[in-house]
Scaffold this motif. Structure first.
Motif, PDB file in Angstrom:
ATOM      1  N   UNK A 566       3.528  20.396  -2.786  1.00  0.00           N
ATOM      2  CA  UNK A 566       3.249  19.950  -4.154  1.00  0.00           C
ATOM      3  C   UNK A 566       1.887  19.305  -4.356  1.00  0.00           C
ATOM      4  N   UNK A 567       1.148  19.033  -3.288  1.00  0.00           N
ATOM      5  CA  UNK A 567      -0.118  18.311  -3.422  1.00  0.00           C
ATOM      6  C   UNK A 567      -1.242  19.055  -2.718  1.00  0.00           C
ATOM      7  N   UNK A 568      -2.485  18.688  -3.063  1.00  0.00           N
ATOM      8  CA  UNK A 568      -3.642  19.343  -2.452  1.00  0.00           C
ATOM      9  C   UNK A 568      -4.759  18.352  -2.135  1.00  0.00           C
ATOM     10  N   UNK A 569      -4.411  17.066  -2.026  1.00  0.00           N
ATOM     11  CA  UNK A 569      -5.319  16.086  -1.433  1.00  0.00           C
ATOM     12  C   UNK A 569      -4.472  15.189  -0.532  1.00  0.00           C
ATOM     13  N   UNK A 570      -5.095  14.637   0.490  1.00  0.00           N
ATOM     14  CA  UNK A 570      -4.328  13.811   1.425  1.00  0.00           C
ATOM     15  C   UNK A 570      -3.895  12.503   0.775  1.00  0.00           C
ATOM     16  N   UNK A 571      -4.699  11.966  -0.132  1.00  0.00           N
ATOM     17  CA  UNK A 571      -4.305  10.752  -0.849  1.00  0.00           C
ATOM     18  C   UNK A 571      -3.026  10.997  -1.653  1.00  0.00           C
ATOM     19  N   UNK A 572      -2.954  12.137  -2.332  1.00  0.00           N
ATOM     20  CA  UNK A 572      -1.758  12.461  -3.120  1.00  0.00           C
ATOM     21  C   UNK A 572      -0.546  12.670  -2.218  1.00  0.00           C
ATOM     22  N   UNK A 573      -0.787  13.267  -1.043  1.00  0.00           N
ATOM     23  CA  UNK A 573       0.314  13.493  -0.100  1.00  0.00           C
ATOM     24  C   UNK A 573       0.894  12.159   0.361  1.00  0.00           C
ATOM     25  N   UNK A 574       0.026  11.196   0.670  1.00  0.00           N
ATOM     26  CA  UNK A 574       0.507   9.881   1.086  1.00  0.00           C
ATOM     27  C   UNK A 574       1.320   9.207  -0.019  1.00  0.00           C
ATOM     28  N   UNK A 576       2.969  10.697  -2.302  1.00  0.00           N
ATOM     29  CA  UNK A 576       4.205  11.466  -2.509  1.00  0.00           C
ATOM     30  C   UNK A 576       5.269  11.149  -1.470  1.00  0.00           C
ATOM     31  N   UNK A 577       4.881  10.983  -0.211  1.00  0.00           N
ATOM     32  CA  UNK A 577       5.901  10.806   0.828  1.00  0.00           C
ATOM     33  C   UNK A 577       6.537   9.432   0.790  1.00  0.00           C
ATOM     34  N   UNK A 578       5.880   8.461   0.133  1.00  0.00           N
ATOM     35  CA  UNK A 578       6.478   7.141   0.004  1.00  0.00           C
ATOM     36  C   UNK A 578       5.743   6.085   0.796  1.00  0.00           C
ATOM     37  N   UNK A 579       5.795   4.868   0.313  1.00  0.00           N
ATOM     38  CA  UNK A 579       5.025   3.753   0.887  1.00  0.00           C
ATOM     39  C   UNK A 579       5.417   3.457   2.327  1.00  0.00           C
ATOM     40  N   UNK A 580       6.729   3.356   2.593  1.00  0.00           N
ATOM     41  CA  UNK A 580       7.180   2.996   3.944  1.00  0.00           C
ATOM     42  C   UNK A 580       6.808   4.083   4.946  1.00  0.00           C
ATOM     43  N   UNK A 581       6.968   5.353   4.550  1.00  0.00           N
ATOM     44  CA  UNK A 581       6.618   6.457   5.446  1.00  0.00           C
ATOM     45  C   UNK A 581       5.119   6.473   5.728  1.00  0.00           C
ATOM     46  N   UNK A 582       4.333   6.110   4.712  1.00  0.00           N
ATOM     47  CA  UNK A 582       2.879   6.049   4.887  1.00  0.00           C
ATOM     48  C   UNK A 582       2.505   5.019   5.943  1.00  0.00           C
ATOM     49  N   UNK A 583       3.144   3.863   5.887  1.00  0.00           N
ATOM     50  CA  UNK A 583       2.838   2.798   6.850  1.00  0.00           C
ATOM     51  C   UNK A 583       3.199   3.206   8.272  1.00  0.00           C
ATOM     52  N   UNK A 584       4.211   4.076   8.423  1.00  0.00           N
ATOM     53  CA  UNK A 584       4.630   4.506   9.755  1.00  0.00           C
ATOM     54  C   UNK A 584       3.778   5.643  10.300  1.00  0.00           C
ATOM     55  N   UNK A 585       2.947   6.211   9.446  1.00  0.00           N
ATOM     56  CA  UNK A 585       2.131   7.358   9.846  1.00  0.00           C
ATOM     57  C   UNK A 585       0.780   6.866  10.358  1.00  0.00           C
ATOM     58  N   UNK A 586       0.499   7.092  11.646  1.00  0.00           N
ATOM     59  CA  UNK A 586      -0.749   6.613  12.245  1.00  0.00           C
ATOM     60  C   UNK A 586      -1.964   7.286  11.615  1.00  0.00           C
TER      61      UNK A 586
END
Length: 604
Positions: A566-574, A576-586
């Motif tokens: 659904x997205x085409x920039x990495x900022x939008x992908x982050x 989209x996946x959610x705040x907590x998942x973003x924090x867990x992603x190195x």
């Protein structure tokens, strides 16, 4: 250093002089001092600006070696805590000095450092995305104008028969691939004699390729080209880069040899087939490092343009040689092929520390090319290596690219990328109202590296309007091929037909853009997408399921794939996946550090 301090003291005295009649004389003195020490005179003559520039010139001159040693020391300490020590050592050997030199040269450069410190006024203000949107969208066609444009464009087509386009991507030919060599050596690349012979022969490199951290023997690519000629019979080929082995720490300067070999093979087997190619980040030496602003990468441009010369018009040849990107028109199909250089937005390209604002003017050139096509009622497709939504793509660049795609949505027939090695699509959405604009087709790799089956795509185009009808994904079952042995007749099987497999009515954006929504509500469809994402490799598919625990129970982890569609920039992908998942992603921290290093998009 004493001389610099003395000059700074004199400057303070001069700048603080209050008498009006001394102003002109003081300005001349400042010019002479700046000329003497070899720096550019600041525009504003701010109280601390010139003294700061003089000081930073001395700091940069005398501290470079010390700073490089500090950066190296910190890297050696920190990297093994996050990455495999072998990878850390390899990156240290190939990239650390390049990073350190670019970082120091640009961030301690007097003009940059003194602006950051506030001693000098900003020479260029950051440009907001809203300002860019207003600039680009000023002359966008209305829906009625777009419809009239399409009618005129279709009337200009000379050859209106449907046609087939093959896409090759990420072939990654390893000239040192050795049957029997250790395929699970623990290094970044295996299957070479230097990795030794494993005690268990089942762990050795196989004849046609291996589902391991190994690239591909040339014979498999040769077979692919033969299959393309005999079974596909394409009208033309798009080739989206990364032809050399991914053996980053053992790269040689002859990076163009695999590209030359593959090109010669295509010319010999399919001499009449037109090819439109562009190189990828691994085709450079060292990998990812490409000087978009200066001329230090000119040798690569010279060699690649010569290798592909027979496929290029004279203008395209000079564009590729001069800038590293080009356009070429298929007159019979009224179609312009635009090949972009993804090193202009690759965060792993440390040369971009010199400035991320449209390096070498590629986006401005793209706008001009699309305006030219718009005026001529000519369709266009875009090919490049790294897709806009990849982690290595600067989101500031991707945002502006999406604005351009929206401005010329009636002109652009397709967007084709590679790089990720995965079978996937993503979508550009409007930066104004969020609607879906264009589908980005991201082809999986031919190489087995990443433990994936060799794959390529065939797109079917409507000859009456140059729009994509459908695509077929072809895939080689590498395990079966190796069982059949050296004399096997390889069968590149049809893995699926895009529309049928995903239950889509057509390839129109209104239909394809529903795929993410459908995956959200259909667990089986999501599984099918992930299986294809892994190119039908059980090794890779099972790894995805293991990595993403509770995949079908927890919305946040499912969104790893759904948000990718659904997205085409990495900022939008982050987002989209959610705040907590973003924090867990190195990768999130790495990406944000990159953004800090590379800076903001600036106004002209």
């Amino acid at each position: 250093m004493k001389n610099a301090l003395l000059i700074i003291f004199v400057l303070f005295c001069i700048i603080n002089a209050q008498q009006e009649e001394q102003k002109l004389m003081n300005k001349e003195i400042l010019k002479n001092i700046a000329s003497y020490v070899g720096i550019e005179l600041p525009h504003d003559l701010h109280l601390f600006c010139l003294p700061c520039k003089l000081m930073m010139k001395q700091v940069q001159k005398f501290s470079k070696n010390i700073l490089i040693s500090i950066i190296t020391k910190e890297y050696v300490t920190l990297c093994p805590k996050f990455k495999n020590p072998l990878i850390c050592e390899g990156k240290k050997q190939k990239y650390l000095d390049q990073f350190a030199v670019q970082f120091i040269d640009n961030y301690l450069k007097s003009s940059n450092a003194c602006q950051v410190l506030g001693a000098c006024k900003l020479e260029h203000e950051p440009q907001t995305l809203k300002e860019y949107i207003n600039e680009i969208m000023e002359d966008k066609f209305t829906k009625e104008q777009q419809q009239r444009w399409k009618e005129k464009s279709e009337a200009l087509l000379i050859n209106n028969e449907n046609y087939k386009v093959v896409q090759y991507s990420d072939l990654h030919v390893d000239m040192e691939y050795t049957v029997g060599a250790d395929a699970f050596c623990g290094a970044f690349n295996c299957c070479r004699m230097e990795n030794g012979i494993p005690k268990d022969s089942s762990k050795g490199a196989q004849y046609w390729g291996t589902l391991a951290s190994c690239d591909l023997p040339f014979r498999t690519v040769q077979n692919l080209i033969e299959f393309t000629k005999d079974k596909i019979k394409p009208d033309f080929i798009i080739w989206t880069g990364d032809n050399v082995a991914q053996y980053r720490w053992n790269q040689q300067k002859n990076q163009t040899v695999p590209t030359q070999m593959i090109t010669q093979e295509i010319q010999q087997i399919m001499p009449k087939i037109q090819v439109y190619g562009i190189y990828g980040n691994h085709d450079l030496y060292p990998s990812d490092q490409y000087d978009m602003i200066g001329e230090s990468t000119q040798q690569l441009r010279d060699e690649i343009s010569e290798i592909w010369k027979q496929y290029l018009s004279q203008e395209a040849y000079y564009q590729l040689r001069r800038n590293g990107f080009y356009s070429q028109v298929d007159e019979n199909r009224n179609l312009k092929i635009i090949a972009l250089n993804s090193q202009a937005y690759d965060f792993n390209n440390f040369y971009l520390m010199e400035g991320v604002t449209d390096p070498r003017g590629m986006l401005s050139w793209l706008i001009n090319e699309l305006k030219d096509s718009e005026q001529k009622n000519q369709y266009a497709i875009i090919i490049a290596h790294i897709p806009p939504g990849d982690i290595s793509c600067n989101s500031q660049w991707a945002d502006r690219f999406s604005v351009i795609m929206e401005r010329f949505e009636h002109v652009i027939s397709g967007l084709f990328y590679g790089h990720t090695h995965s079978d996937q699509i993503s979508h550009i959405r409007s930066r104004i109202d969020g609607r879906y604009i264009k589908t980005i087709y991201i082809a999986p790799s031919v190489t087995t590296n990443s433990k994936q089956n060799p794959s390529f795509r065939v797109f079917y185009f409507n000859g009456k309007n140059n729009q994509i009808i459908d695509y077929t994904q072809y895939r080689l079952d590498i395990t079966k091929a190796n069982k059949d042995g050296q004399y096997a007749i390889l069968n590149w099987d049809i893995a699926y037909n895009f529309l049928e497999y995903y239950g889509l009515q057509s390839s129109r954006i209104e239909d394809v853009s529903t795929l993410g929504y459908k995956m959200t509500h259909d667990q089986e469809l999501l599984r099918k997408y992930i299986y294809n994402y892994a190119t039908g490799s059980d090794v890779r598919y099972n790894k995805h399921l293991k990595d993403l625990k509770k995949l079908f129970l927890k919305k946040g982890t499912r969104n790893y794939f759904i948000c990718g569609v659904d997205t085409a920039t990495f900022d939008d992908w982050f987002k989209c996946i959610g705040f907590l998942e973003t924090l867990q992603d190195s990768d999130y921290a790495k990406y944000k550090i990159y953004e800090l290093f590379y800076g903001k998009w600036l106004k002209d």
